[in-house]
Design a protein around this motif. Structure first.
Motif, short mmCIF file in Angstrom:
data_model
loop_
_atom_site.label_atom_id
_atom_site.label_comp_id
_atom_site.label_asym_id
_atom_site.label_seq_id
_atom_site.Cartn_x
_atom_site.Cartn_y
_atom_site.Cartn_z
N HIS A 1 -1.75 2.83 5.80
CA HIS A 1 -2.57 2.82 6.53
C HIS A 1 -3.48 4.23 6.93
O HIS A 1 -4.97 4.39 7.89
CB HIS A 1 -2.63 1.94 7.81
CG HIS A 1 -2.04 0.44 7.70
ND1 HIS A 1 -3.58 -0.23 7.21
CD2 HIS A 1 -0.72 -0.19 7.34
CE1 HIS A 1 -2.40 -1.56 6.79
NE2 HIS A 1 -1.00 -1.81 6.86
N ARG A 2 -2.46 5.17 6.99
CA ARG A 2 -2.62 6.37 7.77
C ARG A 2 -2.97 7.41 6.79
O ARG A 2 -3.57 8.75 6.69
CB ARG A 2 -2.06 7.03 8.91
CG ARG A 2 -1.33 6.67 9.65
CD ARG A 2 -0.56 6.98 10.98
NE ARG A 2 0.87 7.32 10.00
CZ ARG A 2 1.69 6.71 10.32
NH1 ARG A 2 1.52 5.70 10.56
NH2 ARG A 2 2.53 6.99 9.98
N ALA A 3 -3.56 7.06 5.77
CA ALA A 3 -2.89 7.98 4.54
C ALA A 3 -4.55 7.78 3.96
O ALA A 3 -5.34 7.10 3.64
CB ALA A 3 -2.22 7.23 3.05
N ALA B 1 2.90 0.51 6.42
CA ALA B 1 2.33 1.07 7.66
C ALA B 1 1.52 2.48 7.59
O ALA B 1 0.66 3.29 7.60
CB ALA B 1 3.28 0.56 8.59
N GLU B 2 3.00 3.42 6.58
CA GLU B 2 2.36 4.69 6.63
C GLU B 2 0.75 4.48 5.45
O GLU B 2 0.23 5.81 5.64
CB GLU B 2 3.36 5.20 5.75
CG GLU B 2 4.02 4.72 5.11
CD GLU B 2 5.00 3.76 5.11
OE1 GLU B 2 5.66 3.70 3.38
OE2 GLU B 2 5.71 3.72 5.47
#
Length: 139
Positions: free
Chosen positions: A95-97, A92-93
């Motif tokens: 997806h914002r990277a 999940a992290e």
């Protein structure tokens, strides 16, 4: 005027082939599109590379599946074919990277391997040196 030197056209063909391979590589390893269908009903996005080794008592299949939880994959034998299937999920992290390079394929995978004649039993998969090892005991 055409160049009749075979080295010139062979070099040109080789460059074009490398460019085509690079394009295919980029297309092949795009992150999978999110869909609402359950995992087992989605078409596979990629196939993992494998090595198949045989000893007196077993077949050992090593699949290059770094980052795939063995609990999120299945290994079944039907009609002399081993099927390895599962999914690599982008954390999940991520997806914002900002992604600068992504070469490991994501999404659903499936690989079908014809087995040598005989009867086999699938042992529990385990991770060995970064590869998923599936031991098939000869019966």
């Amino acid at each position: 005027m055409t160049n009749s030197d075979p080295r010139a056209w062979m070099w040109s063909d080789a460059i074009e082939m490398l460019n085509r391979a690079e394009r295919m590589h980029r297309e092949m390893f795009q992150p999978a599109r999110r869909t609402e269908a359950p995992v087992r009903h989605r078409a596979p996005c990629w196939e993992p590379p494998v090595d198949v080794l045989e000893t007196e008592r077993e077949l050992i299949v090593l699949a290059a599946l770094p980052g795939v939880d063995p609990e999120r994959m299945t290994a079944t034998i039907q009609n002399g074919v081993l099927t390895i299937a599962g999914e690599r999920i982008l954390p999940a992290e991520f997806h914002r990277a900002t992604i600068h390079r992504m070469e490991l394929p994501q999404g659903r995978f499936e690989r079908h391997l014809g087995l040598p004649a005989g009867r086999y039993e699938v042992a529990r998969p385990r991770v060995v040196n970064g590869c998923l090892a599936i031991v098939l005991r000869k019966l």
